[in-house]
Design a protein around this motif. Structure first.
Motif, PDB file in Angstrom:
ATOM      1  N   GLY A  59       0.833  -1.202   0.000  1.00  0.00           N
ATOM      2  CA  GLY A  59       0.000   0.000   0.000  1.00  0.00           C
ATOM      3  C   GLY A  59       0.861   1.243   0.000  1.00  0.00           C
ATOM      4  O   GLY A  59       2.040   1.198   0.353  1.00  0.00           O
ATOM      5  N   SER A  60       0.258   2.347  -0.411  1.00  0.00           N
ATOM      6  CA  SER A  60       1.009   3.591  -0.487  1.00  0.00           C
ATOM      7  C   SER A  60       0.055   4.774  -0.467  1.00  0.00           C
ATOM      8  O   SER A  60      -1.092   4.672  -0.903  1.00  0.00           O
ATOM      9  N   LEU A  61       0.561   5.880   0.027  1.00  0.00           N
ATOM     10  CA  LEU A  61      -0.171   7.129  -0.126  1.00  0.00           C
ATOM     11  C   LEU A  61      -0.104   7.515  -1.597  1.00  0.00           C
ATOM     12  O   LEU A  61       0.744   7.021  -2.341  1.00  0.00           O
ATOM     13  N   THR A  62      -0.957   8.401  -2.046  1.00  0.00           N
ATOM     14  CA  THR A  62      -0.999   8.721  -3.466  1.00  0.00           C
ATOM     15  C   THR A  62       0.161   9.584  -3.934  1.00  0.00           C
ATOM     16  O   THR A  62       0.369   9.735  -5.119  1.00  0.00           O
ATOM     17  N   GLY A  63       0.929  10.138  -3.033  1.00  0.00           N
ATOM     18  CA  GLY A  63       2.105  10.901  -3.439  1.00  0.00           C
ATOM     19  C   GLY A  63       1.854  12.396  -3.519  1.00  0.00           C
ATOM     20  O   GLY A  63       0.768  12.895  -3.238  1.00  0.00           O
ATOM     21  N   SER A  64       2.891  13.086  -3.934  1.00  0.00           N
ATOM     22  CA  SER A  64       2.846  14.545  -4.026  1.00  0.00           C
ATOM     23  C   SER A  64       2.223  14.975  -5.357  1.00  0.00           C
ATOM     24  O   SER A  64       1.997  14.156  -6.252  1.00  0.00           O
ATOM     25  N   SER A  65       2.008  16.257  -5.514  1.00  0.00           N
ATOM     26  CA  SER A  65       1.459  16.764  -6.771  1.00  0.00           C
ATOM     27  C   SER A  65       2.423  16.500  -7.929  1.00  0.00           C
ATOM     28  O   SER A  65       1.997  16.219  -9.044  1.00  0.00           O
ATOM     29  N   ILE A  66       3.723  16.543  -7.664  1.00  0.00           N
ATOM     30  CA  ILE A  66       4.715  16.247  -8.709  1.00  0.00           C
ATOM     31  C   ILE A  66       4.629  14.775  -9.103  1.00  0.00           C
ATOM     32  O   ILE A  66       4.689  14.435 -10.286  1.00  0.00           O
ATOM     33  N   ASP A  67       4.475  13.882  -8.112  1.00  0.00           N
ATOM     34  CA  ASP A  67       4.293  12.454  -8.409  1.00  0.00           C
ATOM     35  C   ASP A  67       3.062  12.243  -9.283  1.00  0.00           C
ATOM     36  O   ASP A  67       3.088  11.466 -10.238  1.00  0.00           O
ATOM     37  N   ASN A  68       1.973  12.920  -8.947  1.00  0.00           N
ATOM     38  CA  ASN A  68       0.740  12.787  -9.721  1.00  0.00           C
ATOM     39  C   ASN A  68       0.924  13.276 -11.154  1.00  0.00           C
ATOM     40  O   ASN A  68       0.425  12.652 -12.092  1.00  0.00           O
ATOM     41  N   GLU A  69       1.633  14.378 -11.333  1.00  0.00           N
ATOM     42  CA  GLU A  69       1.909  14.876 -12.684  1.00  0.00           C
ATOM     43  C   GLU A  69       2.735  13.867 -13.473  1.00  0.00           C
ATOM     44  O   GLU A  69       2.461  13.614 -14.653  1.00  0.00           O
ATOM     45  N   ASP A  70       3.744  13.272 -12.833  1.00  0.00           N
ATOM     46  CA  ASP A  70       4.567  12.249 -13.491  1.00  0.00           C
ATOM     47  C   ASP A  70       3.720  11.051 -13.895  1.00  0.00           C
ATOM     48  O   ASP A  70       3.877  10.506 -14.984  1.00  0.00           O
ATOM     49  N   ASN A  71       2.820  10.628 -13.007  1.00  0.00           N
ATOM     50  CA  ASN A  71       1.944   9.491 -13.301  1.00  0.00           C
ATOM     51  C   ASN A  71       1.020   9.788 -14.473  1.00  0.00           C
ATOM     52  O   ASN A  71       0.802   8.934 -15.336  1.00  0.00           O
ATOM     53  N   LEU A  72       0.471  10.986 -14.505  1.00  0.00           N
ATOM     54  CA  LEU A  72      -0.414  11.366 -15.611  1.00  0.00           C
ATOM     55  C   LEU A  72       0.360  11.426 -16.929  1.00  0.00           C
ATOM     56  O   LEU A  72      -0.132  10.973 -17.968  1.00  0.00           O
ATOM     57  N   ARG A  73       1.561  11.953 -16.898  1.00  0.00           N
ATOM     58  CA  ARG A  73       2.403  12.021 -18.100  1.00  0.00           C
ATOM     59  C   ARG A  73       2.724  10.609 -18.604  1.00  0.00           C
ATOM     60  O   ARG A  73       2.644  10.319 -19.795  1.00  0.00           O
ATOM     61  N   PHE A  74       3.059   9.704 -17.678  1.00  0.00           N
ATOM     62  CA  PHE A  74       3.345   8.309 -18.026  1.00  0.00           C
ATOM     63  C   PHE A  74       2.114   7.663 -18.656  1.00  0.00           C
ATOM     64  O   PHE A  74       2.202   6.997 -19.691  1.00  0.00           O
ATOM     65  N   SER A  75       0.950   7.855 -18.038  1.00  0.00           N
ATOM     66  CA  SER A  75      -0.294   7.266 -18.557  1.00  0.00           C
ATOM     67  C   SER A  75      -0.614   7.783 -19.950  1.00  0.00           C
ATOM     68  O   SER A  75      -1.015   7.013 -20.830  1.00  0.00           O
ATOM     69  N   LEU A  76      -0.450   9.065 -20.156  1.00  0.00           N
ATOM     70  CA  LEU A  76      -0.711   9.661 -21.461  1.00  0.00           C
ATOM     71  C   LEU A  76       0.235   9.092 -22.516  1.00  0.00           C
ATOM     72  O   LEU A  76      -0.195   8.706 -23.612  1.00  0.00           O
ATOM     73  N   ALA A  77       1.502   8.972 -22.178  1.00  0.00           N
ATOM     74  CA  ALA A  77       2.492   8.460 -23.127  1.00  0.00           C
ATOM     75  C   ALA A  77       2.246   7.003 -23.481  1.00  0.00           C
ATOM     76  O   ALA A  77       2.564   6.558 -24.584  1.00  0.00           O
TER      77      ALA A  77
END
Length: 114
Positions: A59-77
């Motif tokens: 389990g994990s916390l959802t992370g910081s706003s920068i982590d979320n931006e990285d995740n969204l960029r990865f998903s989009l790519a």
């Protein structure tokens, strides 16, 4: 998931331990399930599913706003899209009841343009 060959990784965002529990058996050997959705009920795990499949549950916390931006960029790519149930804003009360009933299969999203 097993019929499709299993999942190497699962990101579980459900707010229900009961809905996340069966997912573990759908992991491939050495598969990993990361839980990021807080659930009021426990996740039930058969130890044999973890041990003999060498599967990992964490389990994990959802992370910081920068982590979320990285995740969204990865998903989009990679063309990764969420599974959602979209309802018009006019049905907000209905959507809320649907979510609370436990019948929502995915994230319930309100479309403010509809």
């Amino acid at each position: 998931m097993q019929k499709l060959g299993g999942a190497a990784a699962i990101i579980a965002t459900a707010a229900s331990g009961a809905s996340m529990s069966p997912l573990i058996a759908g992991l491939t050997p050495r598969g990993r399930m990361m839980v990021v959705g807080a659930a009021p009920d426990p996740i039930s795990v058969q130890t044999t599913e973890l041990i003999f499949g060498t599967r990992t549950l964490s389990g994990s916390l959802t992370g910081s706003s920068i982590d979320n931006e990285d995740n969204l960029r990865f998903s989009l790519a990679r063309g990764i899209h969420p599974m959602t149930e979209v309802l018009p804003m006019a049905d907000a009360a209905k959507a809320y009841e649907h979510m609370l009933s436990g019948q929502a299969r995915f994230r319930v999203v309100l479309d403010m343009t509809a």
